[in-house]
Every structure is written in structure tokens, then in C-alpha cells.
Design an enzyme around this catalytic site. Structure first.
Site, PDB file in Angstrom:
ATOM      1  N   ASP A 282       0.815  -1.218   0.000  1.00 54.73           N
ATOM      2  CA  ASP A 282       0.000   0.000   0.000  1.00 54.73           C
ATOM      3  C   ASP A 282       0.851   1.272   0.000  1.00 54.73           C
ATOM      4  O   ASP A 282       2.034   1.244   0.329  1.00 54.73           O
ATOM      5  CB  ASP A 282      -0.887   0.039   1.255  1.00 54.73           C
ATOM      6  CG  ASP A 282      -2.003  -0.990   1.174  1.00 54.73           C
ATOM      7  OD1 ASP A 282      -1.961  -1.846   0.277  1.00 54.73           O
ATOM      8  OD2 ASP A 282      -2.903  -0.938   2.033  1.00 54.73           O
ATOM      9  N   ASP A 283       0.198   2.356  -0.313  1.00 57.40           N
ATOM     10  CA  ASP A 283       0.698   3.726  -0.144  1.00 57.40           C
ATOM     11  C   ASP A 283       1.775   4.163  -1.136  1.00 57.40           C
ATOM     12  O   ASP A 283       2.236   5.289  -1.086  1.00 57.40           O
ATOM     13  CB  ASP A 283       1.238   3.970   1.291  1.00 57.40           C
ATOM     14  CG  ASP A 283       0.148   3.797   2.350  1.00 57.40           C
ATOM     15  OD1 ASP A 283      -1.005   3.502   1.960  1.00 57.40           O
ATOM     16  OD2 ASP A 283       0.437   3.940   3.537  1.00 57.40           O
ATOM     17  N   HIS A 336      -5.624   2.441  -4.129  1.00 51.51           N
ATOM     18  CA  HIS A 336      -5.707   2.706  -2.689  1.00 51.51           C
ATOM     19  C   HIS A 336      -6.352   4.083  -2.513  1.00 51.51           C
ATOM     20  O   HIS A 336      -6.080   4.787  -1.545  1.00 51.51           O
ATOM     21  CB  HIS A 336      -4.296   2.654  -2.086  1.00 51.51           C
ATOM     22  CG  HIS A 336      -4.253   2.523  -0.600  1.00 51.51           C
ATOM     23  ND1 HIS A 336      -5.205   1.841   0.131  1.00 51.51           N
ATOM     24  CD2 HIS A 336      -3.352   2.984   0.326  1.00 51.51           C
ATOM     25  CE1 HIS A 336      -4.888   1.898   1.415  1.00 51.51           C
ATOM     26  NE2 HIS A 336      -3.790   2.600   1.564  1.00 51.51           N
ATOM     27  N   HIS A 340      -5.797   8.935   0.134  1.00 44.19           N
ATOM     28  CA  HIS A 340      -5.710   8.267   1.422  1.00 44.19           C
ATOM     29  C   HIS A 340      -6.573   8.895   2.515  1.00 44.19           C
ATOM     30  O   HIS A 340      -6.145   9.058   3.664  1.00 44.19           O
ATOM     31  CB  HIS A 340      -4.241   8.209   1.895  1.00 44.19           C
ATOM     32  CG  HIS A 340      -3.946   6.983   2.701  1.00 44.19           C
ATOM     33  ND1 HIS A 340      -4.211   6.895   4.043  1.00 44.19           N
ATOM     34  CD2 HIS A 340      -3.419   5.792   2.369  1.00 44.19           C
ATOM     35  CE1 HIS A 340      -3.850   5.707   4.494  1.00 44.19           C
ATOM     36  NE2 HIS A 340      -3.368   5.009   3.485  1.00 44.19           N
ATOM     37  N   HIS A 427       3.853  -2.235   3.020  1.00 50.92           N
ATOM     38  CA  HIS A 427       3.957  -0.904   2.406  1.00 50.92           C
ATOM     39  C   HIS A 427       5.277  -0.806   1.654  1.00 50.92           C
ATOM     40  O   HIS A 427       6.334  -0.975   2.276  1.00 50.92           O
ATOM     41  CB  HIS A 427       3.857   0.174   3.490  1.00 50.92           C
ATOM     42  CG  HIS A 427       2.550   0.118   4.232  1.00 50.92           C
ATOM     43  ND1 HIS A 427       2.335  -0.762   5.266  1.00 50.92           N
ATOM     44  CD2 HIS A 427       1.403   0.807   4.069  1.00 50.92           C
ATOM     45  CE1 HIS A 427       1.089  -0.616   5.721  1.00 50.92           C
ATOM     46  NE2 HIS A 427       0.497   0.343   5.005  1.00 50.92           N
TER      47      HIS A 427
HETATM   48 ZN    ZN Z   1      -2.670   3.085   3.266  1.00 48.96          ZN
END
Ligand code: ZN
Length: 476
Positions: A282-283, A336, A340, A427
Site C-alpha cells: 500500500d501507499d 488505494h 488516502h 507498504h
Molecule cells: Zn494506506
């Protein structure tokens, strides 16, 4: 120029998504089974009949006195012999063969392609089909023993699709069948329907037909892949029809994704009986860590899913490049969201913006809409589920990389909790996370795991994915 085309196809797809209900063009009965009823096909068949030699000729009369007195043991009727080297007629895009043998007049047409390997493959498929069909005429003694094999072809990304239309004529009347043939130009191999479509694809296709037909493979044997979608032919209660389903709708049921001009092989050949585990990141993207991670995955013959942020993907050229590298390397790019935010706290307008802007940015970079959405913080409510327009993928193994911030602890945590069908949260923006993956992959592979994308996991575990549903793993 390419970028412009890519972007405009994304816009087109966006429009299509919003009007998804009407995406399936259900063809009228008049258009159904074109190869059986359409005028042009009959015209072709008529033209053929003129070229094809007469099937039956009266035997020459032999004077009784010249007949041998002893009847020889009758020889078994040999099967028609097909000679493929004669009577070829080049007509630009197809090859034709007309001949007559052992009571059957036949004609064969198949396409000519520039790619030599593909040409050899389609020719051998056509010849095998002709040989097989002729065998079934063995002993045909009627006045109308005719076989015509024509084709229709289409192209979808790296897949070349041919539908051979077969018309068989005997004294009992005419019969029509159609046999598909598909070739993956990138891999240089013939692909069968079992490889192309998961079983549950047929349930979806049957739903689009909505006349009560059962969603089974046998009911949709004939199909043609075109740039617009997959066209499936079916027959029910004597009625014939066809339905076109877009790849955008079919893609979670397919081993190959086809969106506009950009196509990637998204499902590898894996052992369905061996355990699978999905790493998700993620991210990102991260200009340094993402490419580094891709190298590690490649080295271990592993693939993963990257839930990228729409705004971060467009931060600068190196981030854009990182997203493209993920997609080009056969790994999966998913959403995602754009920036965020906790989706469950947003107004419907803001929520939609988060989903749509992320999707558009990803599509502009990869040429494909992301299949999945992972809501930030794993936070969702009914509105989030309804307006994400995608299956929501969370996780059931938290590597806690964000809290450990230490390679060894992350490794320990993942190894302790690893299990078949699990989805791991990580991540790809941390150096220590990527270093942990470098240690984890060989260890898990040694334990028998296949390291797969989310799409692969659900494909092989035969889980039907639905928009608006939440999935924590392949089993819950
Ligand atoms: Zn995230």
C-alpha cells in the site's frame, strides 16, 4: 501521441463504466447465429457450391458380360484423402481449398496472417478440423454430401481469434456448428477456452443472456474475441442467439486482461493444489523502493499487488515510471484511492472523487482500470461499498511493518502467520519492508508457497468477486 490515445481510451472506458448497464449488447434473433442464417454466409455457401465439384456422379454403366464372374471381397471404403498442396487459391486474406474425394465435396477457408508461427498454427488447426469433419462423412452415400468450412476472425490485444463455421450437408439436411480457435501472439501459443475463461465466467455470461440458460461451459462453446468484447453464441429451445460481453466486465473471470489496446497476461500458470499467498503493498509508489521490490519479486519468480495512491502516482516522472514498471512486469496495480482519506467519513461527492480520480490516474499510466480498491485504514461502510465500483480487498495478515519499522520483526511476524489463501498487508515505501520481503520470499517458496497477485489468488481459489463486497482473504 500514444499517451493521448491511452488517455482517451480511459475516458471512453470511464463513460462505459458509468453506463455499464447498457454495455452488453444483446443481439436480436435476426443477428443470431450469423453463420447459420445471415445472407452473406448463404451467398458464400452458394458461391462455393458452384465451385465445389458435384458430390455424386452416376457410375458408368458396365456391360454385364465384362463383369468378373467371381465377386472380389469388397475392400473397406477408405476415408477421404485430403491433399492440402493442391487447389489453394490466394485471395488476399484467406486460403481456400476445394476438392472432392470419396463421395464428399468439400471446401475449406482459413485466414492468412503475417506472423509465420501463427500462420502455421491456424493452418494446422484448419487442416485438422477438415480431416476430422471428413472422417464423420465416411460412408455418406447420399446425393448431398457436402462440407463447407468458413471462418470469421477478430483480434483482442495479443489474442487472435478465429471462429470456424462448419456447414455439413447430407440427405438428412444441414447442420451448423462453430469451433473457436485462439492464439496468444505474445506467447506464441494456442489458447483454449479452459485457459481463457474461469468456470464462473459462464455464470456471468448466462446472466447477461437472461433467458434462463444455464451458465455452463457447454452452453457457450462457440465464441469470437473482437476488439469490443467477447461474443458468445448459444442455443436454447431451438432458438439461437449471441451476446457480446465487454472485457471490462469479464476481466475478473479471465486469465488474460484485455482493455483497449493494452493487454497484459495477468494470470500465470500455477499449481492450484499448492498453497498460495498474496503480498500486497500500500501507499506507493515509491521512486526507489518500488523498483527495488520489483527486482526482488522477479528474482523469486513471484508477483504481487500494489495498491497505489492516485495522487502519489502522479507526483513526478519517477513515480509515474514506478507505476508503469509494476504493470509492465506483470505485477498488479490496484487502487488505494486518490489521497488516502478515511472513505467512511466522506460525503458521497468526495468519496466518488477519491475513487474516480485514482482510477483515472492509474488508467492513464497503465492503460487499464484497476480491478480492486483497498480503502485506506481498512475503513468502509455501506456507501463506500456501493460507490467504489470494485471488489474491496482488505487483508488478514498484517505484517505491522509500519509499527515494527524493523526487518527482522516483520519477517518473524509474517512467517508466524503465513497460511494458504492469506492476503498480507505491507507498504512498499519503506526500505526495511522491502528488505524483509527479500528474506521472506525464498523462505515461503521453500515452504511450498506460490507468491501470487490478488487476481491470481481469487482466480485459482475459484472465488467469485463482486463489486461492493469485501474480501479479507480467499476464504473470508
Ligand atoms: Zn494506506
Amino acid at each position: 501521441m500514444k499517451r493521448v490515445l491511452l488517455a482517451s481510451s480511459c475516458v471512453l472506458m470511464l463513460v462505459l463504466t458509468f453506463f455499464i448497464i447498457e454495455q452488453i449488447s444483446r443481439l436480436s434473433d435476426a443477428d443470431a447465429y450469423a453463420y447459420a442464417n445471415a445472407g452473406n454466409v448463404d451467398d458464400v455457401a452458394d458461391a462455393w457450391r458452384e465451385q465445389v465439384p458435384e458430390a455424386t456422379k452416376a457410375p458408368e454403366k458396365v456391360e454385364p458380360s465384362l463383369m468378373p464372374t467371381e465377386q472380389p471381397t469388397p475392400l473397406p471404403t477408405p476415408l477421404p484423402t485430403v491433399t492440402f498442396t493442391t487447389q489453394y487459391a490466394h485471395t488476399g486474406e484467406m486460403k481456400e481449398l476445394y476438392a472432392y474425394g470419396q463421395g464428399v465435396a468439400y471446401g475449406l477457408r482459413y485466414p492468412v496472417y503475417e506472423d509465420n508461427a501463427m500462420q502455421a498454427a491456424v493452418q494446422s488447426a484448419a487442416e485438422a478440423l477438415l480431416t476430422k469433419e471428413l472422417e464423420s462423412f465416411a460412408g455418406c452415400e447420399g446425393t448431398e454430401c457436402k462440407l463447407l468450412i468458413d471462418y470469421e476472425d477478430g483480434e483482442a490485444g495479443q489474442l487472435q481469434s478465429v471462429l470456424f463455421r462448419i456447414e455439413r450437408e447430407t440427405d438428412d439436411g444441414k447442420e451448423y456448428t462453430a469451433i473457436p480457435w485462439v492464439y496468444n501472439k505474445k506467447k506464441g501459443e494456442v489458447v483454449d477456452a479452459e485457459t481463457l475463461f474461469a468456470d464462473r465466467a459462464y455464470i456471468y455470461i448466462a446472466e447477461q443472456v437472461s433467458n434462463g440458460i444455464t451458465g455452463s461451459r457447454e452452453n457457450f462453446v462457440s465464441y469470437l474475441l473482437t476488439a469490443d468484447g467477447a461474443k458468445f453464441f448459444y442455443e436454447m429451445d431451438g432458438e439461437e442467439g449471441s451476446v457480446i460481453v465487454s472485457y471490462l466486465e469479464l476481466h475478473t473471470y479471465m486469465a488474460v486482461t484485455i482493455n483497449g489496446n493494452v493487454v497484459a497476461d495477468s494470470i500465470r500458470e500455477l499449481d492450484p493444489d499448492k498453497p498460495m499467498i498474496a503480498f500486497t503493498f500500500d501507499d506507493g509508489p515509491h521512486y526507489q523502493q518500488t523498483p527495488r521490490l520489483l527486482e526482488i519479486l522477479e528474482k523469486n519468480d513471484a508477483r504481487a499487488t500494489f495498491f497505489v495512491l492516485g495522487d502519489r502516482a502522479f507526483w513526478d516522472e519517477s513515480n509515474k515510471r514506478a507505476v508503469k514498471m509494476v504493470s509492465d512486469s506483470g505485477n498488479e496495480v490496484a487502487s488505494h484511492t486518490y489521497s488516502h482519506k478515511d472513505l467512511a467519513t466522506l460525503s458521497l461527492e468526495k468519496l466518488t472523487e477519491e475513487i474516480v480520480k485514482a482510477r483515472d490516474n492509474i488508467c492513464a499510466l497503465t492503460g487499464e482500470y484497476p480491478t480492486f480498491v483497498r480503502p485506506p485504514y481498512g475503513s468502509y461502510d455501506d456507501e463506500v461499498k456501493a460507490y467504489s465500483y470494485a471488489p474491496l480487498i482488505t487483508w488478514n495478515l498484517d505484517s505491522k511493518d509500519w509499527s515494527f519499522r524493523n526487518k527482522d520483526q516483520i519477517v518473524e511476524q509474517v512467517l508466524a502467520e503465513a497460511g494458504d489463501g492469506k492476503i498480507i498487508l505491507m507498504h512498499d515505501i519503506y526500505e526495511f519492508t522491502v528488505s524483509a520481503v527479500e528474506v521472506l520470499l525464498p523462505k515461503l517458496i521453500e515452504e511450498g508457497y506460490q507468491i501470487v497477485t490478488v487476481r491470481e489468488l481469487f482466480y485459482y481459489k475459484d472465488v467469485e468477486l463482486e463489486n461492493g463486497k469485501v474480501y479479507h482473504s480467499s476464504y473470508n
